[in-house]
Each structure stands twice: as C-alpha cells, then as structure tokens.
Scaffold this active site. Structure first.
Site, PDB file in Angstrom:
ATOM      1  N   ASP A 326       0.861  -1.178   0.000  1.00  0.00           N
ATOM      2  CA  ASP A 326       0.000   0.000   0.000  1.00  0.00           C
ATOM      3  C   ASP A 326       0.893   1.221   0.000  1.00  0.00           C
ATOM      4  O   ASP A 326       2.047   1.124   0.406  1.00  0.00           O
ATOM      5  CB  ASP A 326      -0.793   0.040   1.321  1.00  0.00           C
ATOM      6  CG  ASP A 326      -1.983  -0.881   1.309  1.00  0.00           C
ATOM      7  OD1 ASP A 326      -2.302  -1.374   0.229  1.00  0.00           O
ATOM      8  OD2 ASP A 326      -2.569  -1.089   2.382  1.00  0.00           O
ATOM      9  N   ASP A 634      -4.996  -3.224   4.794  1.00  0.00           N
ATOM     10  CA  ASP A 634      -5.456  -2.722   6.090  1.00  0.00           C
ATOM     11  C   ASP A 634      -6.977  -2.759   6.224  1.00  0.00           C
ATOM     12  O   ASP A 634      -7.509  -3.028   7.272  1.00  0.00           O
ATOM     13  CB  ASP A 634      -4.913  -1.304   6.361  1.00  0.00           C
ATOM     14  CG  ASP A 634      -5.061  -0.380   5.166  1.00  0.00           C
ATOM     15  OD1 ASP A 634      -5.817  -0.741   4.245  1.00  0.00           O
ATOM     16  OD2 ASP A 634      -4.443   0.700   5.160  1.00  0.00           O
ATOM     17  N   ASP A 638      -9.694  -6.065   2.278  1.00  0.00           N
ATOM     18  CA  ASP A 638      -8.398  -6.569   1.819  1.00  0.00           C
ATOM     19  C   ASP A 638      -8.199  -8.037   2.207  1.00  0.00           C
ATOM     20  O   ASP A 638      -7.255  -8.679   1.736  1.00  0.00           O
ATOM     21  CB  ASP A 638      -7.246  -5.744   2.427  1.00  0.00           C
ATOM     22  CG  ASP A 638      -7.157  -4.362   1.795  1.00  0.00           C
ATOM     23  OD1 ASP A 638      -7.712  -4.200   0.704  1.00  0.00           O
ATOM     24  OD2 ASP A 638      -6.553  -3.465   2.398  1.00  0.00           O
TER      25      ASP A 638
HETATM   26  P1  ATP Z   1      -3.480   3.131   0.023  1.00  0.00           P
HETATM   27  O1  ATP Z   1      -4.337   2.118  -0.644  1.00  0.00           O
HETATM   28  O2  ATP Z   1      -2.126   3.230  -0.527  1.00  0.00           O
HETATM   29  O3  ATP Z   1      -3.491   3.055   1.512  1.00  0.00           O
HETATM   30  P2  ATP Z   1      -5.284   5.309   0.022  1.00  0.00           P
HETATM   31  O4  ATP Z   1      -5.300   5.532   1.475  1.00  0.00           O
HETATM   32  O5  ATP Z   1      -5.279   6.512  -0.819  1.00  0.00           O
HETATM   33  O6  ATP Z   1      -4.063   4.498  -0.458  1.00  0.00           O
HETATM   34  P3  ATP Z   1      -7.936   4.470   0.155  1.00  0.00           P
HETATM   35  O7  ATP Z   1      -7.958   4.505   1.621  1.00  0.00           O
HETATM   36  O8  ATP Z   1      -8.691   3.416  -0.571  1.00  0.00           O
HETATM   37  O9  ATP Z   1      -6.501   4.396  -0.372  1.00  0.00           O
HETATM   38  O10 ATP Z   1      -8.424   5.890  -0.356  1.00  0.00           O
HETATM   39  C1  ATP Z   1      -8.760   6.115  -1.712  1.00  0.00           C
HETATM   40  C2  ATP Z   1      -9.107   7.572  -1.927  1.00  0.00           C
HETATM   41  O11 ATP Z   1     -10.213   7.907  -1.115  1.00  0.00           O
HETATM   42  C3  ATP Z   1      -8.001   8.522  -1.526  1.00  0.00           C
HETATM   43  O12 ATP Z   1      -7.138   8.782  -2.584  1.00  0.00           O
HETATM   44  C4  ATP Z   1      -8.765   9.761  -1.135  1.00  0.00           C
HETATM   45  O13 ATP Z   1      -9.011  10.570  -2.249  1.00  0.00           O
HETATM   46  C5  ATP Z   1     -10.077   9.217  -0.600  1.00  0.00           C
HETATM   47  N1  ATP Z   1     -10.064   9.155   0.860  1.00  0.00           N
HETATM   48  C6  ATP Z   1      -9.160   8.575   1.637  1.00  0.00           C
HETATM   49  N2  ATP Z   1      -9.471   8.704   2.936  1.00  0.00           N
HETATM   50  C7  ATP Z   1     -10.606   9.381   2.982  1.00  0.00           C
HETATM   51  C8  ATP Z   1     -11.472   9.833   4.020  1.00  0.00           C
HETATM   52  N3  ATP Z   1     -11.205   9.607   5.286  1.00  0.00           N
HETATM   53  N4  ATP Z   1     -12.573  10.513   3.672  1.00  0.00           N
HETATM   54  C9  ATP Z   1     -12.867  10.723   2.391  1.00  0.00           C
HETATM   55  N5  ATP Z   1     -12.116  10.344   1.368  1.00  0.00           N
HETATM   56  C10 ATP Z   1     -11.005   9.678   1.638  1.00  0.00           C
END
Ligand code: ATP
Length: 902
Positions: A326, A634, A638
């Site tokens: 990730d 996480d 997943d």
């Molecule tokens: P990774 O998979 O590497 O952990 P990530 O944290 O960006 O990356 P996700 O958690 O799936 O992956 O988030 C995807 C997208 O959702 C992010 O790029 C962001 O734009 C949006 N996002 C992440 N966290 C939040 C949140 N708490 N509230 C609203 N939108 C969010």
C-alpha cells in the site's frame, strides 16, 4: 439471548448495569472479570512442564534404548545400564529446556496477536484485549472490526455484519439499533451483533450482554477458524525425511549387528551397539532444533517490529519475489498536512506545520484576512470540519505539540479548518448529525447529513475524480452555478496538477436539500466546492529498503487507492517506478481479462485508484506467473487478497481486526522497511536451518559410516555404545543450537530469492553432507587403526583415540558449517560467540570423559599422551591444511587476475 432484544435502552441499561455515556469504571470491570471469567471460547492450551518432560521419553528409539538398558541390568551390566539412563535423562533435560522455551515464545506470540476491542471505560475510548470484555461494557464497532462478544446495539449507522461464521449466511446482514424484536433467534436479532462475526460496513456502539461460553458462539461450541501455529512446509518435509532416515539408519544398524554376530561378537553387546548406533544416528533432534530456530527468529522479527502470526510465513518470507505494498502509511509517513486548496479557480497556500492548528491562508503570497472575499473557501473548510471523525488533542498544558486520534486524512482537514477557527463542535451547536455514511475504500468518499429544524443537508468529501463525476453544480464566488464541461475540464486539470506534485487530493462537496439518507441519493447531483491537496511525505527509510529489494531480486509494486498522478509521483521519488515501468488504474484493470493481465503484469510497478477486489486479481495473476507474493492490506475488504497471497501482511496500527486475522505477518509500525527487514530475517533463518542440518547430518553420516566401515573391514567396534550416545546426545547439541543463531551473512540481500518448493538440500548441500560425513569417518577410523597398532592392540586406547578424534573433527567441522560461501579461513571465529562457548563447553566435557577418573571407568577411556594428541591433531588438521592451500591459491590467482586486467 437473555431477552435483551426487546428492551428499551433504559431497561437495557438497568439489566446490564451499564453506563451508556461513560462506560464502566476500571474497578467495576476488574471485579466483573474476576467473577465472570475471561471472554474466551476455548481456553488456551497451557503447556505443562511435566507433560513436556515425559514427552521426551516417548520417542520410539529412546524407548528401545530404555529396553536395552533393562536387558543390560538383567545381564548384570549395571554400570552400562546406569550410565545409559543418565545419558537419556541428560538428553531429555536438554530437549525439555529447548522445547519449553520454544513453546513459551510461541505462546507469547499468540498472545500478542490476540484480537483487540474498542471499549468506553471511564469516559474514554480505549483498546483492550477482547478476552477482557465483560457484560455491561460499552463497545465501539467500526468497519473491519471483529465483533468481540454478544452485543446489543445502542446506536448504529449503516451497520452491516457478516454473520457467516455463525449462521453460514454469506450475505451481510443489515443491523439497526432502533428496532426492538421479540424473537431470540440469532437471524432475527437485528439489534444485536454476535461474537465471531465481523463488521463489513458502517459503525455502531453497543453493550455487551454475553461473553465467552455464554455467547451464541460459545453455546453452539462452533469454533472460529483456529489459526494455531501450524507446522511449516520445511518442518513437514523434515518430518518426512526423518522417516526415511530412520529406516536407513535402522537398516545400517541391523547390518552392523548382523556382521558383528557373524564375526563372532557377543550377541548382547552387538544388540546394544546396534541400538546405540541407531539412536545416535537418527537425527530425532532435528525437528526440535528447527522449531527453536524458527521461534528464535520470530522473536528477532518481533524486535524488528514484525509480528509473525503463522509460522510458515517465516520460511516463505525468504522466497518472496514480489512485495505489493500500500502507499499511504506504508511507503509514506501518514503524517498529513493540507498545503494547498483549490476553490473558485484559485490556488491557495496553507502554512503551518504538522498537527499544530495554527497557520495562514495565502493567495499569491498575500495573506487572506477576510474569507468573504473567497467565500467558497469558508464553505470548503466547514465541510472539512463536518465530514470528520478525528480529534486533535494537546499533549499537555502549555505544550505546543498535538496528537491526533482518528484517520490522518480527516486529521489534516480538521487541522486546516481549525487554522481558520472553524470547528465541528461550533457547527454542531446549531445542527444535529442526522446520520453518517462512513468512508470505505470502494466508494472512496464519506458523507455526513446535518439536520437543522426539519431541513436535511449533506456534506461529502472523497476522491476528486469520483466526487466530480457525481456533481452537477459548482459553488462559484458563493453561488451555485451549473458544472459545465468547460468547468469540469478546468477542475480535472487542477486535480492532475496537484496530484502530479505528489499531493493526495480530496474534493469537497455538498447537497443543500436531502430527502433520504440513501447513499445513492445523498452522493449524487452534488455541488462541487473545491479541492484540498494533502502532503504526505515518503518515509525516509523506504528509499534504502526499495534499493535493498532490488538487489535481492525482489520487485516492489505499489498498490494504492490514490490518484494515478499522486501514485506515480511518489513511486518515482522512491525509485519504485523505473522509466520503462507501466502504471495501471483500477478502471483499466476492469477492462483487462485475466490472461491480458498476466501478459503485462511483470511490467507493471504501480496500480492506482484500485479497490480492494482488484488486489485479489493482482495476487492471482502474480502467483500464476510463478511469483511468491507478499501483499499488504489494512481495510476490511483486503482480507481475501491477503489470504490468497503467499505472505499476507496486515498493518498493526491502521489495520482492521479482520485483516489482521487473515494475515500471516503484522507490521507493528505499518512500515514497508519492516517488511524488507522481515524478508532478510526470513532468509537468514532458512540459511541457519541449512547450516545445522548440514552439521548434524554430516556428523551422523560420519558416525554410522565409521561403524559400518569398521565392520566391513573386520575391525572391532571403534566406539562403545556409551561413547556414541554421549557424542550424539550431549556434545553435538550445543554447537548445533549455536549455529541456529548465526548472524545473517553480509550478502544475504544480494542473492536472488530461493524457489518456494526448492529442496532444503539444494545447491550441493547433500554432497557436502555426504563428503564431510565420509571425511569424518575416514579420520576417525584412521586414528582408531593408528591407536590400535601403536598400542599393540589395546582397544581402550584405540577407542579413546577414535572417540576424541570424532569429537574434535566434528567441533572443527561446525565452524565450516557457518557459511556455504566462505571457507573456515575467511570468517571471523568470534563473530558467533555462542558457537565459541558451545565448542569450548563440548571440549571440556570431552576432556572430562578422558581425564576424570570415575568417568574414565564409565566410558572405558584412557588419558592420552602428548604423542597421541599430536597424531590426532595432524590427522584432523590434514584436510583443512589442503583447504587452506586452496584458499590461498584462490586469493593469489584472483589478485593476479585483477592486476592483469588493471
Ligand atoms: P493506500 O491504498 O495506498 O493506503 P489510500 O489511502 O489513498 O491508499 P484508500 O484509503 O482506498 O486508499 O483511499 C482512496 C481515496 O479515497 C483517496 O485517494 C482519497 O481521495 C479518498 N479518501 C481517503 N481517505 C478518505 C477519508 N477519510 N474521507 C474521504 N475520502 C477519503
């Protein structure tokens, strides 16, 4: 179900003696825990030291030996009998200490990875071991949590529970705290959640009404998948090999006995010699030492912040050819700060550091004092504050440092809003929260609906491309206007611009009139307000970890839910994405068939904007291509990908309970560099296992060949049964154990990964074992013959010479086993001090056996003269002298070659 399903909250509180505001006090919790017992279904099997000690005597060969001793007793050979018993007991004590230690450390590990629950106690949300939950505890449930006990819901928001572990029903069940039901059947109890099930969506608070064996799960005694620490593939293979070796040893021992009897030796003596040889030569200690080596390795990994949940992972780690990681929090620091805001077509800079809620808003380098000039900015900051579940806590009175509880993305927006003195608390003075649609990685957004009088208004934040596709209007200088294609294009450009600078971008939007809390309605036709660009710096240690992977033949792949441009920017900085590397997005993945994906997957280094289900497709394709895949995760979704990977890795800090349960490794610091350290440790553990296998087996081959050759040559037995037993069961064990704690060799992360199904004897280990075994037997036999000849047929002298030379050769050989790549002369003897101590200890035991009077009598040994010692030294050193000459020759020719090429 104790009839809690039909009680209103007031009665429920009374029935369970709970407090729905502040939870129970720690004192009440302690008392109830003492009274009701732990919240566990199956008691942890505790190891009984006595049972373990008795187990040491259950080995078939040891039983035969005890039987043989009894015969010695009957035949009046009390001396032999008693000594063998003492040796067996000594061996049992050694085995017991080793196994007890290994068991204990594995149990400690099981405890470390035990599930956790979030409870409210004394007004504070804390995490405790689920086993410590008691009736009346107020539990917080979030998406990805395991339900830790039977719980009656007090509040719930869009809660969905996967009850398949309890009912077999695979479709998640919608739960609702506000519904009262009369039925006490699990499937009808929509206001309850049950132990062992898991939260797939939403959030809730509830009160525990049954724990442990009293829970629904406990009553049907239906066990949740018991994970356990099952045997590793290597352990299984060694167990099989053990069986083959046992048959071989028995056959050779039998032949030795037959030959001896044929030559007129005493039947009883030959019987004892045969049994002793079999006991000595069968490497029954091998699996135990492997377990100890694995357990010690697991502890070392723990120190390096990698918690092993399933023992086989230790071995598989060393075979990893791809690590899929990730981005957020694993490759980056997860310390997020909003640095730029885009509203009304303007880029605004936000100053300030970390989570300190003070900073300025600058437009073209000049301070914005009056927000009415850019009114959309105020709206954006309000949305950021409302769509937020984080809390900012000052570290102490007068401290300038702040800690954040909750999601760091939320935290960044919370801090940013507070810089403009906008807080959720202030907004909630005039509004109520009607409901929340929590964030999930599939929707990639979250919404909150606020109520004022009878009006409902929703606020949404999330991935900008997704939010933009669900907006029909835009807030421009305070008024809503149509979101034209032109405007959309402008915003898309802004998203790409910010993302390609490495910013994690979020869009914020709202809907002024909401008539239903259904997600489809709330999160469509919204008004676009602006973008927040969040800086999340890469972890500094990841740079060298990625480089290390490269040199170790391991490919690093970034899999992220984030925007493609953000992912590419970070991947380039970390040198994960080479110039020729490909990037695939989730939507592109959707269009690829499995075989198309297989065709390109080796060239892909970054997967962006993916959803959890894409991860499974990626793992499957990589595995199909023959890779050994390590995959991090996480979120709740997943789980399948983590289970499918060869090494499923969960995040210790941000990971959900469900992911942790599916994983074989947990990173307690969520750090990519820790995975690489664990791989290094995995490789070194495997190396060490090969080292002591090489040592123990070559010693066994040496002993059995000595006896067999002597019989073939018509010589008397070169070693007495007691002597063989002593060498094998007492003197060999410590050096073998010490080999298990060898430090990793310098070039361990410069080698290519080993294949998963590769034999433990590959790369010529089998040849080394046999050749060294034969060398040991030739040395021992030669010295036996020399001793026999020079002492004019004195068997005691000859046997003492054989006894000493066998031990000395083995104790020198153990240093040779320290490396498969370097010779004994190219290593620092003292770099494994445990080995030096073990060898000294074994040497002292050997000297005691030949120089201490009573022991001489027991072992039939005699003190050796200086001349005899010189003979032993000469013969033992001879092969090493040849090796020394070869090493020197190699060094000299290498130097000569170098100077020639220069
Ligand atoms: P990774 O998979 O590497 O952990 P990530 O944290 O960006 O990356 P996700 O958690 O799936 O992956 O988030 C995807 C997208 O959702 C992010 O790029 C962001 O734009 C949006 N996002 C992440 N966290 C939040 C949140 N708490 N509230 C609203 N939108 C969010």
């Amino acid at each position: 179900m104790n009839n809690v399903t039909n009680l209103d909250l007031k009665k429920l509180k009374q029935r369970l003696a709970s407090d729905f505001d502040n939870g129970l006090s720690q004192v009440t919790a302690k008392n109830r825990l003492r009274k009701d017992g732990y919240n566990v279904i199956k008691q942890q099997k505790s190891i009984s030291p006595i049972g373990l000690f008795i187990d040491q005597f259950k080995d078939a060969m040891v039983i035969v030996l005890i039987f043989a001793t009894l015969i010695s007793g009957l035949l009046g050979e009390y001396y032999d009998g008693i000594t063998i018993i003492i040796i067996i007991i000594l061996n049992a004590i050694l085995g017991f200490v080793q196994e007890f230690k290994a068991e204990k450390s594995l149990q400690a590990l099981a405890k470390m990875t035990s599930p956790k629950a979030t409870v409210v106690r004394e007004g504070k949300e804390i995490k405790i071991d689920s086993s410590e939950l008691i009736v009346g505890d107020l539990v917080v449930l979030l998406s990805g949590d395991k339900v830790p006990a039977d719980i009656r819901l007090v509040e719930s928001q869009n809660l969905e529970i996967d009850e398949s572990a309890l009912t077999g029903e695979s479709v998640p069940v919608i739960k609702n705290a506000n519904k009262l039901v009369e039925s006490s059947v699990v499937s009808d109890a929509v206001n309850c959640c049950f132990m062992g099930t898991s939260v797939t969506k939403g959030k809730a608070k509830g009160v525990v009404f049954a724990t442990g064996m009293k829970s629904a799960m406990g009553q049907v005694a239906h066990m949740i998948d018991s994970e356990g620490n099952d045997a590793t593939p290597l352990q299984n293979r060694l167990n099989q090999l053990g069986k083959v070796l046992v048959s071989l040893c028995l056959l050779v021992s039998f032949l030795v006995v037959l030959l001896g009897i044929y030559r007129g030796e005493d039947i009883y003596k030959m019987f004892l010699a045969g049994v002793s040889l079999a006991v000595a030569a069968i490497p029954e200690g091998l699996p135990a030492i492997v377990t100890i080596c694995l357990a010690l390795g697991v502890q070392r990994m723990l120190k390096r912040r990698a918690i092993v949940r399933k023992l086989p992972a230790v071995e598989t780690l060393g075979c990893a050819t791809v690590i899929c990681s990730d981005k957020t929090g694993t490759l980056t620091q997860n310390k997020m700060t909003v640095e730029k805001i885009y509203v009304d077509g303007k880029y605004i800079d936000v100053t300030g550091e970390g989570y300190i809620p003070s900073g300025q808003f600058l437009y073209k380098n000049s301070l914005i004092k009056n927000f009415s000039k850019i009114s959309s900015l105020k709206t954006l900051l309000e949305i950021g504050a409302i769509c937020n579940n984080s809390k900012l806590l000052k570290r102490g009175m007068g401290s300038l440092k702040y800690d954040l509880s909750g999601d760091p993305t939320d935290g960044a927006l919370n801090v940013c809003s507070q810089k403009a003195k906008i807080t959720k608390e202030k907004i909630l003075e005039e509004h109520n929260i009607y409901t929340e649609l929590p964030f999930d990685s599939d929707r990639k957004m979250m919404s909150v609906i606020l109520q004022k009088n009878n009006n409902l208004r929703s606020y949404t934040k999330g991935a900008p491309d997704i939010i933009l596709s669900r907006c029909s209007k835009i807030l421009s200088s305070g008024s809503q206007i149509m979101l034209t294609d032109e405007k959309k294009e402008e915003i898309e450009k802004a998203i790409s611009r910010l993302a390609s600078q490495g910013y994690r971008t979020l869009a914020l939007s709202y809907k002024s009139s909401v008539v239903s809390s259904q997600q489809k309605h709330v999160e469509s036709n919204m008004v676009f307000v602006g973008l927040a660009a969040i800086f999340d710096p890469p972890r500094p240690e990841v740079f060298s970890a990625v480089a290390k992977c490269k040199s170790a033949g391991i490919k690093t792949v970034m899999i992220t839910g984030d925007h493609k441009a953000t992912a590419v920017s970070i991947a380039k900085q970390l040198k994960i994405l080479p110039p020729y590397g490909k990037v695939l997005t989730g939507s592109e993945l959707n269009q690829y068939s499995f075989s198309q994906l297989m065709d390109v997957i080796d060239d892909v280094y970054v997967f962006a904007r993916v959803s959890p289900e894409h991860k499974l497709k990626i793992v499957k394709a990589l595995k199909q291509k023959g890779h050994t895949v390590a995959m991090t995760g996480d979120g709740v979704n997943d789980g399948p990908a983590i289970k499918a990977a060869d090494i499923g890795i969960a995040m210790g800090i941000t990971g959900t309970e469900v992911t942790k349960e599916a994983a074989s490794l947990i990173l307690s610091d969520d750090n990519f560099a820790t995975i690489v350290e664990a791989v290094e440790e995995g490789r070194s553990i495997y190396d060490n296992i090969r080292k002591f296998i090489r040592f123990l087996l070559s010693c066994n081959v040496g002993e059995i060949m000595t006896m067999f050759l002597a019989m073939l040559m018509g010589l008397p037995l070169p070693l007495k049964p007691i002597q063989i037993l002593w060498i094998n069961l007492v003197t060999d064990g410590f050096p073998a154990l010490a080999l298990g704690v060898e430090k990793p060799e310098g070039e361990i992360m410069k080698r290519k990964p080993r294949r998963k199904n590769q034999s433990v004897f590959s790369d010529g280990l089998d040849f080394k074992i046999f050749s060294r075994g034969i060398m040991i037997s030739i040395i021992t036999l030669s010295l036996f013959i020399i001793g026999y000849r020079t002492s004019e047929g004195n068997l005691e002298v000859a046997r003492t010479m054989a006894f000493v030379s066998l031990i000395v050769t083995q104790l020198v050989h153990v240093f040779d086993c320290r490396s498969e790549r370097k010779s004994i002369f190219e290593m620092n003897i003292f770099s494994n001090i445990y080995l030096v101590i073990a060898v000294l200890f074994s040497t002292m035991l050997m000297l005691a056996v030949i120089y201490v009077g009573p022991l001489q009598a027991v072992f039939s040994t005699v003190p050796l003269s200086l001349e005899q010692w010189l003979m032993i030294t000469g013969v033992v050193a001879f092969p090493y002298l040849i090796q020394f000459v070869v090493v020197i020759y190699r060094i000299v020719t290498k130097k000569a070659q170098l100077s020639y090429t220069e």
